[in-house]
Design a protein around this motif. Structure first.
Motif, PDB file in Angstrom:
ATOM      1  N   ASN A  58      54.627 -43.886  -7.889  1.00  0.00           N
ATOM      2  CA  ASN A  58      54.801 -42.625  -7.158  1.00  0.00           C
ATOM      3  C   ASN A  58      55.373 -41.527  -8.056  1.00  0.00           C
ATOM      4  O   ASN A  58      56.357 -40.869  -7.719  1.00  0.00           O
ATOM      5  CB  ASN A  58      55.712 -42.843  -5.940  1.00  0.00           C
ATOM      6  N   LEU A  59      54.750 -41.335  -9.192  1.00  0.00           N
ATOM      7  CA  LEU A  59      55.233 -40.354 -10.167  1.00  0.00           C
ATOM      8  C   LEU A  59      55.047 -38.930  -9.654  1.00  0.00           C
ATOM      9  O   LEU A  59      54.021 -38.591  -9.060  1.00  0.00           O
ATOM     10  CB  LEU A  59      54.487 -40.520 -11.494  1.00  0.00           C
ATOM     11  N   SER A  60      56.050 -38.083  -9.872  1.00  0.00           N
ATOM     12  CA  SER A  60      55.953 -36.669  -9.514  1.00  0.00           C
ATOM     13  C   SER A  60      56.632 -35.837 -10.587  1.00  0.00           C
ATOM     14  O   SER A  60      57.516 -36.321 -11.302  1.00  0.00           O
ATOM     15  CB  SER A  60      56.583 -36.399  -8.137  1.00  0.00           C
ATOM     16  N   SER A  61      56.222 -34.560 -10.694  1.00  0.00           N
ATOM     17  CA  SER A  61      56.727 -33.665 -11.724  1.00  0.00           C
ATOM     18  C   SER A  61      57.445 -32.478 -11.110  1.00  0.00           C
ATOM     19  O   SER A  61      57.247 -32.150  -9.936  1.00  0.00           O
ATOM     20  CB  SER A  61      55.564 -33.149 -12.590  1.00  0.00           C
ATOM     21  N   ALA A  62      58.258 -31.815 -11.932  1.00  0.00           N
ATOM     22  CA  ALA A  62      58.990 -30.638 -11.465  1.00  0.00           C
ATOM     23  C   ALA A  62      58.055 -29.479 -11.169  1.00  0.00           C
ATOM     24  O   ALA A  62      58.385 -28.595 -10.389  1.00  0.00           O
ATOM     25  CB  ALA A  62      60.028 -30.218 -12.498  1.00  0.00           C
ATOM     26  N   GLY A  63      56.911 -29.480 -11.783  1.00  0.00           N
ATOM     27  CA  GLY A  63      55.932 -28.419 -11.558  1.00  0.00           C
ATOM     28  C   GLY A  63      54.716 -28.649 -12.424  1.00  0.00           C
ATOM     29  O   GLY A  63      54.789 -29.327 -13.444  1.00  0.00           O
ATOM     30  N   ARG A  64      53.598 -28.085 -12.013  1.00  0.00           N
ATOM     31  CA  ARG A  64      52.386 -28.250 -12.801  1.00  0.00           C
ATOM     32  C   ARG A  64      52.300 -27.153 -13.846  1.00  0.00           C
ATOM     33  O   ARG A  64      52.694 -26.013 -13.613  1.00  0.00           O
ATOM     34  CB  ARG A  64      51.154 -28.224 -11.895  1.00  0.00           C
ATOM     35  N   THR A  65      51.781 -27.515 -14.987  1.00  0.00           N
ATOM     36  CA  THR A  65      51.479 -26.524 -16.017  1.00  0.00           C
ATOM     37  C   THR A  65      49.975 -26.563 -16.273  1.00  0.00           C
ATOM     38  O   THR A  65      49.354 -27.622 -16.208  1.00  0.00           O
ATOM     39  CB  THR A  65      52.240 -26.800 -17.325  1.00  0.00           C
ATOM     40  N   ASP A  66      49.416 -25.399 -16.554  1.00  0.00           N
ATOM     41  CA  ASP A  66      47.975 -25.293 -16.750  1.00  0.00           C
ATOM     42  C   ASP A  66      47.542 -25.852 -18.096  1.00  0.00           C
ATOM     43  O   ASP A  66      48.364 -26.091 -18.999  1.00  0.00           O
ATOM     44  CB  ASP A  66      47.537 -23.831 -16.656  1.00  0.00           C
ATOM     45  N   ALA A  67      46.236 -26.024 -18.254  1.00  0.00           N
ATOM     46  CA  ALA A  67      45.674 -26.457 -19.532  1.00  0.00           C
ATOM     47  C   ALA A  67      46.124 -25.507 -20.635  1.00  0.00           C
ATOM     48  O   ALA A  67      46.057 -24.289 -20.489  1.00  0.00           O
ATOM     49  CB  ALA A  67      44.146 -26.479 -19.445  1.00  0.00           C
ATOM     50  N   GLY A  68      46.607 -26.082 -21.739  1.00  0.00           N
ATOM     51  CA  GLY A  68      47.024 -25.272 -22.883  1.00  0.00           C
ATOM     52  C   GLY A  68      48.486 -24.903 -22.895  1.00  0.00           C
ATOM     53  O   GLY A  68      49.022 -24.476 -23.912  1.00  0.00           O
ATOM     54  N   VAL A  69      49.189 -25.058 -21.758  1.00  0.00           N
ATOM     55  CA  VAL A  69      50.610 -24.715 -21.678  1.00  0.00           C
ATOM     56  C   VAL A  69      51.439 -25.884 -22.203  1.00  0.00           C
ATOM     57  O   VAL A  69      51.139 -27.051 -21.942  1.00  0.00           O
ATOM     58  CB  VAL A  69      51.018 -24.379 -20.230  1.00  0.00           C
ATOM     59  N   HIS A  70      52.509 -25.575 -22.934  1.00  0.00           N
ATOM     60  CA  HIS A  70      53.360 -26.588 -23.557  1.00  0.00           C
ATOM     61  C   HIS A  70      54.648 -26.786 -22.749  1.00  0.00           C
ATOM     62  O   HIS A  70      54.954 -26.020 -21.833  1.00  0.00           O
ATOM     63  CB  HIS A  70      53.727 -26.172 -24.981  1.00  0.00           C
TER      64      HIS A  70
ATOM     65  N   PRO B 230      45.743 -13.430 -16.666  1.00  0.00           N
ATOM     66  CA  PRO B 230      46.941 -14.025 -17.271  1.00  0.00           C
ATOM     67  C   PRO B 230      46.836 -14.016 -18.797  1.00  0.00           C
ATOM     68  O   PRO B 230      45.740 -14.080 -19.358  1.00  0.00           O
ATOM     69  CB  PRO B 230      46.934 -15.462 -16.738  1.00  0.00           C
ATOM     70  N   ALA B 231      47.969 -13.916 -19.463  1.00  0.00           N
ATOM     71  CA  ALA B 231      47.997 -14.018 -20.918  1.00  0.00           C
ATOM     72  C   ALA B 231      47.542 -15.423 -21.319  1.00  0.00           C
ATOM     73  O   ALA B 231      47.617 -16.368 -20.522  1.00  0.00           O
ATOM     74  CB  ALA B 231      49.409 -13.737 -21.419  1.00  0.00           C
ATOM     75  N   PRO B 232      47.066 -15.614 -22.556  1.00  0.00           N
ATOM     76  CA  PRO B 232      46.580 -16.925 -22.994  1.00  0.00           C
ATOM     77  C   PRO B 232      47.611 -18.032 -22.791  1.00  0.00           C
ATOM     78  O   PRO B 232      48.811 -17.836 -23.014  1.00  0.00           O
ATOM     79  CB  PRO B 232      46.285 -16.711 -24.480  1.00  0.00           C
ATOM     80  N   ALA B 233      47.131 -19.200 -22.394  1.00  0.00           N
ATOM     81  CA  ALA B 233      48.025 -20.310 -22.069  1.00  0.00           C
ATOM     82  C   ALA B 233      48.785 -20.827 -23.281  1.00  0.00           C
ATOM     83  O   ALA B 233      49.929 -21.285 -23.151  1.00  0.00           O
ATOM     84  CB  ALA B 233      47.212 -21.446 -21.448  1.00  0.00           C
ATOM     85  N   TYR B 234      48.185 -20.746 -24.468  1.00  0.00           N
ATOM     86  CA  TYR B 234      48.805 -21.375 -25.637  1.00  0.00           C
ATOM     87  C   TYR B 234      50.130 -20.738 -26.051  1.00  0.00           C
ATOM     88  O   TYR B 234      50.901 -21.328 -26.816  1.00  0.00           O
ATOM     89  CB  TYR B 234      47.846 -21.375 -26.828  1.00  0.00           C
ATOM     90  N   GLY B 235      50.455 -19.550 -25.524  1.00  0.00           N
ATOM     91  CA  GLY B 235      51.713 -18.909 -25.869  1.00  0.00           C
ATOM     92  C   GLY B 235      52.875 -19.310 -24.978  1.00  0.00           C
ATOM     93  O   GLY B 235      54.020 -18.928 -25.237  1.00  0.00           O
ATOM     94  N   LEU B 236      52.606 -20.099 -23.933  1.00  0.00           N
ATOM     95  CA  LEU B 236      53.619 -20.380 -22.901  1.00  0.00           C
ATOM     96  C   LEU B 236      54.204 -21.790 -23.030  1.00  0.00           C
ATOM     97  O   LEU B 236      53.468 -22.764 -23.222  1.00  0.00           O
ATOM     98  CB  LEU B 236      53.001 -20.227 -21.512  1.00  0.00           C
ATOM     99  N   THR B 237      55.538 -21.876 -22.888  1.00  0.00           N
ATOM    100  CA  THR B 237      56.238 -23.160 -22.926  1.00  0.00           C
ATOM    101  C   THR B 237      57.245 -23.242 -21.779  1.00  0.00           C
ATOM    102  O   THR B 237      58.031 -22.313 -21.573  1.00  0.00           O
ATOM    103  CB  THR B 237      56.997 -23.345 -24.257  1.00  0.00           C
ATOM    104  N   LEU B 238      57.210 -24.340 -21.032  1.00  0.00           N
ATOM    105  CA  LEU B 238      58.240 -24.631 -20.041  1.00  0.00           C
ATOM    106  C   LEU B 238      59.433 -25.213 -20.795  1.00  0.00           C
ATOM    107  O   LEU B 238      59.336 -26.301 -21.376  1.00  0.00           O
ATOM    108  CB  LEU B 238      57.720 -25.634 -19.007  1.00  0.00           C
ATOM    109  N   THR B 239      60.556 -24.498 -20.799  1.00  0.00           N
ATOM    110  CA  THR B 239      61.679 -24.911 -21.641  1.00  0.00           C
ATOM    111  C   THR B 239      62.777 -25.675 -20.894  1.00  0.00           C
ATOM    112  O   THR B 239      63.495 -26.455 -21.495  1.00  0.00           O
ATOM    113  CB  THR B 239      62.315 -23.698 -22.348  1.00  0.00           C
TER     114      THR B 239
END
Length: 275
Positions: free
Chosen positions: A47-59, A216-225
């Motif tokens: 039953n794995l769950s995450s704090a939130g989803r991140t899109d393709a390319g997001v770190h 949206p700005a390109p995904a590769y610039g975004l990181t969940l910190t």
């Protein structure tokens, strides 16, 4: 026993964090690793769950996941990392109550966006001040009727710093809408390039009277910190796991630095030959 992990990933080769059929995702790779390491028996019971989803390319280096472990003594980052691909890693773990929900119980989330370009930073900061606080961010999100009951969010922090040709945007809120951070970045660059005025931000924050879609700005610039909780789980940080991934990416960064220089020479050569 329920276990929470802090995980990081380089998002370029993932189709997002949320598990999807026939696609490479963060949750899919993590579940496979947990099973191969003997931490869980099967995907369903975990039953794995995450704090939130991140899109393709997001770190990320601050995502939080939780799951029910069959053998919690094996739920150690250094053990799990041996079964994970290099672009996904765990670095801290904690025992949490059975009712712990990494998404619903989160009280803050922090993102960082990195970009380059010639922008008027003072205007971007002026626009950022307007975005702070509680607003209806309908114009800054991708519509997701299934998941979002309200489009009102509160931005607690929005800092813009620049140096060495890099612009760093740090943003913190209680929660974010789909694509919200990346669309805020787009809006800030519009203002910083004089494509739009600072006053336009005020219009965008008034969706009842003004509606406009922006990319949206390109995904590769975004990181969940970071994802924060109150109370915070008693995290056990795995120093070995952190050093291992840090050393690996230090080598990767050096290689990319060299390749960036090589590509710069190619660009300069191309300009020279076409002038």
């Amino acid at each position: 026993m329920k276990i929470a992990l802090k995980i990081g990933y380089e998002g370029m080769n993932f189709s997002g964090s949320q598990i999807q059929p026939d696609k490479r995702t963060v949750e899919g790779e993590l579940l496979t690793a947990l099973k191969n390491a003997g931490v869980i028996d099967n995907f369903e019971s975990a039953n794995l769950s995450s704090a939130g989803r991140t899109d393709a390319g997001v770190h990320s280096y601050g995502q939080v996941v939780s799951f029910f472990a069959t053998r919690p003594e094996l739920a150690l980052p250094r053990v799990i990392n041996n079964k994970l691909p290099r672009d996904l890693w765990a670095w801290a773990s904690a025992e949490v109550p059975d009712n712990f929900d990494p998404r619903r119980h989160a009280v803050r989330r922090k993102y960082r966006y990195i970009l380059t370009g010639d922008y008027d930073i003072s205007k971007m900061r002026e626009a950022a001040k307007l975005i702070l606080g509680e607003h209806d961010f309908s114009n800054f999100s991708k519509k997701d009727k299934k998941c979002q009951k309200t489009t009102i969010r509160r931005i607690e922090k929005l800092d813009i710093r620049t140096g060495n040709g890099i612009i760093r945007i740090d943003i913190e809120a209680n929660a974010f809408l789909w694509n919200m951070v990346r669309k805020i970045v787009t809006a800030l660059t519009y203002v910083g390039s004089d494509y739009r005025s600072v006053e336009w931000i005020e219009q965008m924050l008034d969706p009842e009277n003004y509606e406009e879609g922006i990319e949206p700005a390109p995904a590769y610039g975004l990181t969940l910190t970071e994802v924060g909780y109150n109370p915070e789980p008693e995290w056990s940080i795995d120093g070995y796991a952190i050093k291992s991934i840090s050393d690996y990416y230090a080598k990767e960064a050096e290689q990319h630095k060299i390749m960036s220089t090589v590509m710069g020479y190619v660009v300069a050569f191309g300009k020279q030959k076409t002038e």
